[in-house]
Structure formats: C-alpha cells, structure tokens
Scaffold this motif. Structure first.
Motif, PDB file in Angstrom:
ATOM      1  N   GLY A   1       0.808  -1.204   0.000  1.00  0.00           N
ATOM      2  CA  GLY A   1       0.000   0.000   0.000  1.00  0.00           C
ATOM      3  C   GLY A   1       0.845   1.260   0.000  1.00  0.00           C
ATOM      4  O   GLY A   1       0.505   2.260  -0.649  1.00  0.00           O
ATOM      5  N   GLU A   2       1.962   1.224   0.718  1.00  0.00           N
ATOM      6  CA  GLU A   2       2.863   2.376   0.712  1.00  0.00           C
ATOM      7  C   GLU A   2       3.533   2.531  -0.651  1.00  0.00           C
ATOM      8  O   GLU A   2       3.721   3.649  -1.145  1.00  0.00           O
ATOM      9  CB  GLU A   2       3.926   2.223   1.805  1.00  0.00           C
ATOM     10  N   ALA A   3       3.871   1.399  -1.297  1.00  0.00           N
ATOM     11  CA  ALA A   3       4.414   1.472  -2.657  1.00  0.00           C
ATOM     12  C   ALA A   3       3.392   2.092  -3.605  1.00  0.00           C
ATOM     13  O   ALA A   3       3.734   2.919  -4.460  1.00  0.00           O
ATOM     14  CB  ALA A   3       4.811   0.079  -3.140  1.00  0.00           C
ATOM     15  N   LEU A   4       2.120   1.721  -3.447  1.00  0.00           N
ATOM     16  CA  LEU A   4       1.055   2.322  -4.259  1.00  0.00           C
ATOM     17  C   LEU A   4       1.016   3.832  -4.062  1.00  0.00           C
ATOM     18  O   LEU A   4       0.926   4.598  -5.035  1.00  0.00           O
ATOM     19  CB  LEU A   4      -0.283   1.698  -3.881  1.00  0.00           C
ATOM     20  N   ARG A   5       1.063   4.289  -2.816  1.00  0.00           N
ATOM     21  CA  ARG A   5       1.003   5.722  -2.543  1.00  0.00           C
ATOM     22  C   ARG A   5       2.140   6.474  -3.228  1.00  0.00           C
ATOM     23  O   ARG A   5       1.938   7.539  -3.826  1.00  0.00           O
ATOM     24  CB  ARG A   5       1.062   5.968  -1.028  1.00  0.00           C
ATOM     25  N   LEU A   6       3.343   5.922  -3.172  1.00  0.00           N
ATOM     26  CA  LEU A   6       4.501   6.593  -3.761  1.00  0.00           C
ATOM     27  C   LEU A   6       4.465   6.549  -5.283  1.00  0.00           C
ATOM     28  O   LEU A   6       4.775   7.536  -5.957  1.00  0.00           O
ATOM     29  CB  LEU A   6       5.784   5.950  -3.240  1.00  0.00           C
ATOM     30  N   ILE A   7       4.083   5.409  -5.826  1.00  0.00           N
ATOM     31  CA  ILE A   7       4.051   5.279  -7.284  1.00  0.00           C
ATOM     32  C   ILE A   7       2.950   6.143  -7.881  1.00  0.00           C
ATOM     33  O   ILE A   7       3.098   6.703  -8.972  1.00  0.00           O
ATOM     34  CB  ILE A   7       3.882   3.795  -7.664  1.00  0.00           C
ATOM     35  N   ALA A   8       1.835   6.296  -7.154  1.00  0.00           N
ATOM     36  CA  ALA A   8       0.739   7.138  -7.655  1.00  0.00           C
ATOM     37  C   ALA A   8       1.189   8.579  -7.870  1.00  0.00           C
ATOM     38  O   ALA A   8       0.635   9.288  -8.720  1.00  0.00           O
ATOM     39  CB  ALA A   8      -0.435   7.088  -6.682  1.00  0.00           C
ATOM     40  N   GLY A   9       2.187   9.027  -7.121  1.00  0.00           N
ATOM     41  CA  GLY A   9       2.681  10.387  -7.278  1.00  0.00           C
ATOM     42  C   GLY A   9       4.010  10.491  -7.991  1.00  0.00           C
ATOM     43  O   GLY A   9       4.617  11.564  -8.020  1.00  0.00           O
ATOM     44  N   HIS A  10       4.468   9.397  -8.580  1.00  0.00           N
ATOM     45  CA  HIS A  10       5.782   9.373  -9.225  1.00  0.00           C
ATOM     46  C   HIS A  10       5.692   9.973 -10.625  1.00  0.00           C
ATOM     47  O   HIS A  10       4.772   9.661 -11.383  1.00  0.00           O
ATOM     48  CB  HIS A  10       6.291   7.931  -9.304  1.00  0.00           C
ATOM     49  N   PRO A  11       6.655  10.817 -11.001  1.00  0.00           N
ATOM     50  CA  PRO A  11       6.550  11.477 -12.307  1.00  0.00           C
ATOM     51  C   PRO A  11       6.803  10.564 -13.502  1.00  0.00           C
ATOM     52  O   PRO A  11       6.410  10.913 -14.627  1.00  0.00           O
ATOM     53  CB  PRO A  11       7.630  12.559 -12.231  1.00  0.00           C
ATOM     54  N   ASP A  12       7.431   9.409 -13.293  1.00  0.00           N
ATOM     55  CA  ASP A  12       7.805   8.547 -14.419  1.00  0.00           C
ATOM     56  C   ASP A  12       7.179   7.157 -14.381  1.00  0.00           C
ATOM     57  O   ASP A  12       7.214   6.446 -15.381  1.00  0.00           O
ATOM     58  CB  ASP A  12       9.331   8.393 -14.485  1.00  0.00           C
ATOM     59  N   PHE A  13       6.650   6.748 -13.236  1.00  0.00           N
ATOM     60  CA  PHE A  13       6.084   5.411 -13.100  1.00  0.00           C
ATOM     61  C   PHE A  13       4.581   5.434 -13.371  1.00  0.00           C
ATOM     62  O   PHE A  13       3.858   6.289 -12.851  1.00  0.00           O
ATOM     63  CB  PHE A  13       6.334   4.839 -11.708  1.00  0.00           C
TER      64      PHE A  13
ATOM     65  N   PRO B   1      -9.768   3.734  -0.738  1.00  0.00           N
ATOM     66  CA  PRO B   1     -10.767   4.702  -1.217  1.00  0.00           C
ATOM     67  C   PRO B   1     -10.185   6.043  -1.638  1.00  0.00           C
ATOM     68  O   PRO B   1     -10.800   6.755  -2.442  1.00  0.00           O
ATOM     69  CB  PRO B   1     -11.699   4.863  -0.005  1.00  0.00           C
ATOM     70  N   GLY B   2      -9.021   6.396  -1.132  1.00  0.00           N
ATOM     71  CA  GLY B   2      -8.426   7.683  -1.482  1.00  0.00           C
ATOM     72  C   GLY B   2      -7.487   7.645  -2.670  1.00  0.00           C
ATOM     73  O   GLY B   2      -6.808   8.631  -2.956  1.00  0.00           O
ATOM     74  N   VAL B   3      -7.440   6.525  -3.388  1.00  0.00           N
ATOM     75  CA  VAL B   3      -6.520   6.403  -4.523  1.00  0.00           C
ATOM     76  C   VAL B   3      -6.892   7.421  -5.605  1.00  0.00           C
ATOM     77  O   VAL B   3      -8.076   7.773  -5.760  1.00  0.00           O
ATOM     78  CB  VAL B   3      -6.570   4.962  -5.083  1.00  0.00           C
ATOM     79  N   PRO B   4      -5.911   7.957  -6.354  1.00  0.00           N
ATOM     80  CA  PRO B   4      -6.249   8.900  -7.422  1.00  0.00           C
ATOM     81  C   PRO B   4      -7.266   8.312  -8.403  1.00  0.00           C
ATOM     82  O   PRO B   4      -7.281   7.105  -8.659  1.00  0.00           O
ATOM     83  CB  PRO B   4      -4.903   9.143  -8.109  1.00  0.00           C
ATOM     84  N   ALA B   5      -8.104   9.184  -8.955  1.00  0.00           N
ATOM     85  CA  ALA B   5      -9.203   8.738  -9.815  1.00  0.00           C
ATOM     86  C   ALA B   5      -8.713   7.913 -11.000  1.00  0.00           C
ATOM     87  O   ALA B   5      -9.389   6.966 -11.422  1.00  0.00           O
ATOM     88  CB  ALA B   5      -9.995   9.952 -10.302  1.00  0.00           C
TER      89      ALA B   5
ATOM     90  N   GLY C   1       8.638   3.483   4.929  1.00  0.00           N
ATOM     91  CA  GLY C   1       9.291   4.361   3.962  1.00  0.00           C
ATOM     92  C   GLY C   1      10.662   3.837   3.620  1.00  0.00           C
ATOM     93  O   GLY C   1      10.819   2.904   2.838  1.00  0.00           O
ATOM     94  N   LYS C   2      11.703   4.424   4.237  1.00  0.00           N
ATOM     95  CA  LYS C   2      13.063   3.934   4.006  1.00  0.00           C
ATOM     96  C   LYS C   2      13.186   2.450   4.339  1.00  0.00           C
ATOM     97  O   LYS C   2      13.987   1.729   3.729  1.00  0.00           O
ATOM     98  CB  LYS C   2      14.046   4.756   4.840  1.00  0.00           C
ATOM     99  N   GLY C   3      12.381   1.981   5.297  1.00  0.00           N
ATOM    100  CA  GLY C   3      12.460   0.577   5.682  1.00  0.00           C
ATOM    101  C   GLY C   3      11.748  -0.374   4.752  1.00  0.00           C
ATOM    102  O   GLY C   3      11.836  -1.593   4.932  1.00  0.00           O
ATOM    103  N   ALA C   4      11.064   0.133   3.731  1.00  0.00           N
ATOM    104  CA  ALA C   4      10.331  -0.752   2.807  1.00  0.00           C
ATOM    105  C   ALA C   4      10.113  -0.054   1.472  1.00  0.00           C
ATOM    106  O   ALA C   4      10.992  -0.027   0.622  1.00  0.00           O
ATOM    107  CB  ALA C   4       9.001  -1.195   3.436  1.00  0.00           C
ATOM    108  N   ALA C   5       8.923   0.528   1.274  1.00  0.00           N
ATOM    109  CA  ALA C   5       8.534   1.012  -0.049  1.00  0.00           C
ATOM    110  C   ALA C   5       9.336   2.218  -0.522  1.00  0.00           C
ATOM    111  O   ALA C   5       9.603   2.368  -1.714  1.00  0.00           O
ATOM    112  CB  ALA C   5       7.044   1.346  -0.054  1.00  0.00           C
ATOM    113  N   GLY C   6       9.716   3.110   0.393  1.00  0.00           N
ATOM    114  CA  GLY C   6      10.503   4.267  -0.015  1.00  0.00           C
ATOM    115  C   GLY C   6      11.831   3.856  -0.622  1.00  0.00           C
ATOM    116  O   GLY C   6      12.202   4.320  -1.710  1.00  0.00           O
ATOM    117  N   GLN C   7      12.544   2.996   0.070  1.00  0.00           N
ATOM    118  CA  GLN C   7      13.821   2.533  -0.462  1.00  0.00           C
ATOM    119  C   GLN C   7      13.633   1.689  -1.713  1.00  0.00           C
ATOM    120  O   GLN C   7      14.467   1.701  -2.619  1.00  0.00           O
ATOM    121  CB  GLN C   7      14.620   1.759   0.581  1.00  0.00           C
ATOM    122  N   ALA C   8      12.507   0.971  -1.808  1.00  0.00           N
ATOM    123  CA  ALA C   8      12.216   0.201  -3.014  1.00  0.00           C
ATOM    124  C   ALA C   8      12.067   1.118  -4.221  1.00  0.00           C
ATOM    125  O   ALA C   8      12.575   0.818  -5.311  1.00  0.00           O
ATOM    126  CB  ALA C   8      10.951  -0.636  -2.819  1.00  0.00           C
TER     127      ALA C   8
END
Length: 325
Positions: free
Chosen positions: A16-28, A48-52, A295-302
C-alpha cells in the motif's frame, strides 16, 4: 517518459505504501496490481483515497507467468513466499523484492541505496534491505568505514511501530488491546534480520560480526523505527558526526543531526536520520538511526532502488516532506 510498473502484495502495508509513492511518481505508471485475498477488487475498494485515474484498476490474482507488459515489478510478499514465484517472472522485467527472500542471494543485488548506489544502478534484480537493517546499517556505515568502532562486538537495541509486523490480521499479539500501552521485546537471539545485519557489517569491514547482539521491541505506535547501537571505539562525538557528514555528503535522504533523532521526523518519508554520542574514556560509541519502517524501511527505499535501476533521478517521487505532527 512512462515506465510501466506493477505491485504484487498490494493490499499489505508495504504494498500500500508502494502504491502511494508510485501514484505520485513522475515517471512510473501503475498498470498491474496483484494479491491473493484482495483479487477481484478495484483499487478504490481497498484504497478509497486512490487517485481517480487508478480507481478502477482491478487487483488480479498473482500469477508470475501471466503478466501484462511491465518494466518494473515491486514484490511485497511475506518472507518465504516469493522466491519460487519471482523465479518465473520473465528476465525482461526488473524486480525490486521488498520482502526477505532474496537478500544476499546469488543473482540479486542487495539494495542498500544510500550506501551502495553504484552497485544498484542498472541491475535487474534488487533485494530491498529489511526495515531494521535500513536503520541500523545507515547509522553504522560511517563509523565502520572510518574504523571508529570495532565490528565486534556491536549491540543493537531497536524499537519499531506495529505496522512492521505486516497487515497479516489473525495474530492477536498485534491487535490494539495487546499492543496499546505496552512494550514488547521479541525475536531475541534469532530475529530474521540479524544475519542480514551481520553479513553487511562483515562486507563493510572484512572483519567478523560474530558478537552482534540485536534485540527488537514493539512499541504502541503505527510506524517508525529507532535503533540505539553500542560499539567499542575511542572516537569523540564530533569525530563520529564528522565521519557521517563526509560519508553522506551529497546523499539526498540521510540527515546527520547533532541531537538524538525521533521517529516522527521521518514519518511518511524516505528519510533516514543518524546521530552519535561517544565517550572515548569509556571506549564507548553510541550510534542512533531513525527511519519510517514503511518508507526507508520498505517502499521508499524500493522506489529509490527502482529509480536507480531505471536510470532515473534517484529522488524522483520521493521528495515529499514527512508528515507532522
């Protein structure tokens, strides 16, 4: 530039944290989501809060042999469940394994991004460090690189928020009534991250880490890790801080602080905070490290690792400020 990415294990905390970061990523561009119990649901049903633009993406049952065209796959699966399946993912798909099955496995690069970015760039199979190793090794690396502490013995006292146990469900030890207003040591002498920490210390120094002691504790907060590390050395506090500032000069995500770090400083971010206190007369050096375990411990560093293997700016999609308060 659009890089097609997928996430398997999307319904867990790391996914879920990876989803949050990728949803706002400029290239992914997220084009594939997979899970087990959540298969058949739309992303908006689970988040429910995922981008449309992502709301109607359907979570598929995980099948590594029937993937859509992908450039990068993030795997956020429990340790022990990903090795066989990921071996069947086509070689043309780059993989960042957030789980624990491929750390120091032949053919996989250990993704300690702030310390060894040059080893990660351009690779196709990257094993993300565990959350405790991310905090511990980031704090230790400058001291070990400058020989300010001995690699043996090192004692690590670690505290983690409850989300480090995973979404799981079903285990009463991680429920509110068990963890609220409680402090719980666990995994004594046998925690799954201990061999990973020891192996990395030995790679950094060429010495033995046989005397490593690592004791984690659950604390009643949602996310965050603080490690307090004790080592032997004659350095002063200022020498330790100076070593860290030089070691991490130009590194975007590591902050060296004069005062002891706090877990809230990193919440919701890919930042790592390190600090030191030393008493040369007692042959004692204390290192402290803080990260967000998701974050750094999982999805952020990924995501940081994925940026490196895709040749992107390392900070892409990761420059958001921590959540405060």
């Amino acid at each position: 530039m659009s890089i097609r990415v997928g996430i398997v294990g999307i319904s867990g905390f790391g996914g879920g944290e990876a989803l949050r970061l990728i949803a706002g990523h400029p290239d992914f561009e997220l084009v594939y989501a997979a899970g087990e119990g959540s298969a058949g649901s739309r992303l908006a049903d689970r988040f429910p809060g995922v981008p449309a633009r992502l709301a109607d993406l359907v979570i598929e049952k995980w099948d590594p042999e029937h993937l859509p065209p992908l450039d990068v796959l993030f795997a956020s699966l429990p340790t022990g469940t990903s090795a066989e399946a990921l071996a069947r993912v086509p070689g043309s798909v780059k993989i960042v394994d957030i789980g624990g099955d491929h750390r120091y496995v032949e053919g996989w690069t250990y993704g300690l991004a702030d310390i060894w970015p040059e080893r990660i760039a351009g690779q196709t199979r990257v094993a993300n460090p565990g959350c405790f190793p991310a905090a511990t090794l980031t704090a230790l690396a400058p001291l070990l690189a400058d020989g300010l502490i001995a690699p043996d013995p090192i004692v690590v006292d670690a505290k983690t928020g409850i989300s480090g146990a995973g979404r799981g469900g079903g285990d009463s030890r991680f429920g509110y009534a068990e963890t609220n207003e409680n402090l719980i040591p666990y995994g004594l002498l046998r925690h799954t991250h201990m061999p990973e920490i020891a192996a990395t210390i030995e790679r950094m120094t060429g010495g033995s880490a046989a005397g490593l002691v690592f004791t984690p504790h659950l604390v009643p907060m949602t996310r965050g890790i603080l490690v307090t590390i004790y080592g032997r050395g004659r350095a002063t506090t200022e020498q330790c801080l100076d070593a860290a500032r030089r070691f991490y000069a130009g590194r975007a995500f590591v902050r060296v602080t004069d005062r002891p770090p706090q877990t809230k400083w990193a919440t919701g971010s890919n930042l790592a905070f390190v600090s030191y206190a030393a008493d040369p007369e007692r042959d004692l050096v204390i290192a402290m490290g803080v990260v967000d375990n998701l974050g750094k411990g999982a999805a952020g560093q990924a995501v940081q690792n994925a940026n490196l293997i895709c040749g992107l700016t390392e900070t892409a999609g990761l420059e958001g400020a921590p959540i405060w308060p």
